[in-house]
Design a protein around this motif. Structure first.
Motif, mmCIF file in Angstrom:
data_model
loop_
_atom_site.group_PDB
_atom_site.id
_atom_site.type_symbol
_atom_site.label_atom_id
_atom_site.label_comp_id
_atom_site.label_asym_id
_atom_site.label_seq_id
_atom_site.Cartn_x
_atom_site.Cartn_y
_atom_site.Cartn_z
ATOM 1 N N GLU A 98 0.836 -1.213 0.000
ATOM 2 C CA GLU A 98 0.000 0.000 0.000
ATOM 3 C C GLU A 98 0.867 1.259 0.000
ATOM 4 O O GLU A 98 0.631 2.201 -0.748
ATOM 5 C CB GLU A 98 -0.934 -0.017 1.213
ATOM 6 C CG GLU A 98 -1.861 1.154 1.287
ATOM 7 C CD GLU A 98 -2.880 1.193 0.160
ATOM 8 O OE1 GLU A 98 -3.277 2.309 -0.227
ATOM 9 O OE2 GLU A 98 -3.278 0.127 -0.329
ATOM 10 N N SER A 138 2.937 1.628 -3.330
ATOM 11 C CA SER A 138 2.145 2.020 -4.492
ATOM 12 C C SER A 138 1.835 3.510 -4.500
ATOM 13 O O SER A 138 1.444 4.057 -5.526
ATOM 14 C CB SER A 138 0.856 1.201 -4.555
ATOM 15 O OG SER A 138 0.041 1.501 -3.434
ATOM 16 N N LEU A 140 3.881 -5.709 -6.766
ATOM 17 C CA LEU A 140 3.467 -4.434 -7.358
ATOM 18 C C LEU A 140 3.163 -4.593 -8.841
ATOM 19 O O LEU A 140 2.191 -4.038 -9.345
ATOM 20 C CB LEU A 140 4.540 -3.368 -7.149
ATOM 21 C CG LEU A 140 4.693 -2.846 -5.722
ATOM 22 C CD1 LEU A 140 5.927 -1.966 -5.611
ATOM 23 C CD2 LEU A 140 3.449 -2.090 -5.287
ATOM 24 N N ARG A 143 -0.159 -6.447 -9.258
ATOM 25 C CA ARG A 143 -1.317 -5.597 -8.964
ATOM 26 C C ARG A 143 -1.504 -4.496 -9.994
ATOM 27 O O ARG A 143 -2.609 -3.992 -10.149
ATOM 28 C CB ARG A 143 -1.180 -4.984 -7.582
ATOM 29 C CG ARG A 143 -1.353 -6.014 -6.497
ATOM 30 C CD ARG A 143 -1.210 -5.400 -5.145
ATOM 31 N NE ARG A 143 -1.351 -6.429 -4.132
ATOM 32 C CZ ARG A 143 -2.018 -6.267 -3.022
ATOM 33 N NH1 ARG A 143 -2.606 -5.118 -2.749
ATOM 34 N NH2 ARG A 143 -2.106 -7.249 -2.148
ATOM 35 N N ALA A 144 -0.438 -4.097 -10.664
ATOM 36 C CA ALA A 144 -0.530 -3.039 -11.672
ATOM 37 C C ALA A 144 -1.102 -3.560 -12.980
ATOM 38 O O ALA A 144 -1.270 -2.805 -13.929
ATOM 39 C CB ALA A 144 0.836 -2.414 -11.896
#
Length: 67
Positions: free
Chosen positions: A6, A9, A35, A38-39
């Motif tokens: 979190e 990001s 990361l 999730r991107a």
């Protein structure tokens, strides 16, 4: 890890690269992979197919005795 993801990001990528450089190679790799996942990176890419982060030890500068 969720808190770290979190925070990471929300940090500017240039600053995050400095932080990743100070982390252990294993932790930086786990964070980078998560990361990227999730991107919306290519979801067909397996972790083993991603480039490995190779840490390198920087030489220590000797402390001058003149101080």
């Amino acid at each position: 890890m969720p808190v770290l993801i979190e925070i990471a990001s929300q940090i500017a990528p240039r600053k995050m690269s400095d932080i990743l450089g100070q982390m252990s190679a294993e932790a930086a790799e786990r964070l980078t992979v998560e990361l990227a996942r999730r991107a919306g990176a290519d979801k067909s890419a397996a972790v083993a197919d991603l480039p490995k982060i190779e840490g390198k030890v920087l030489p220590q500068r000797p402390i001058s005795e003149d101080i």
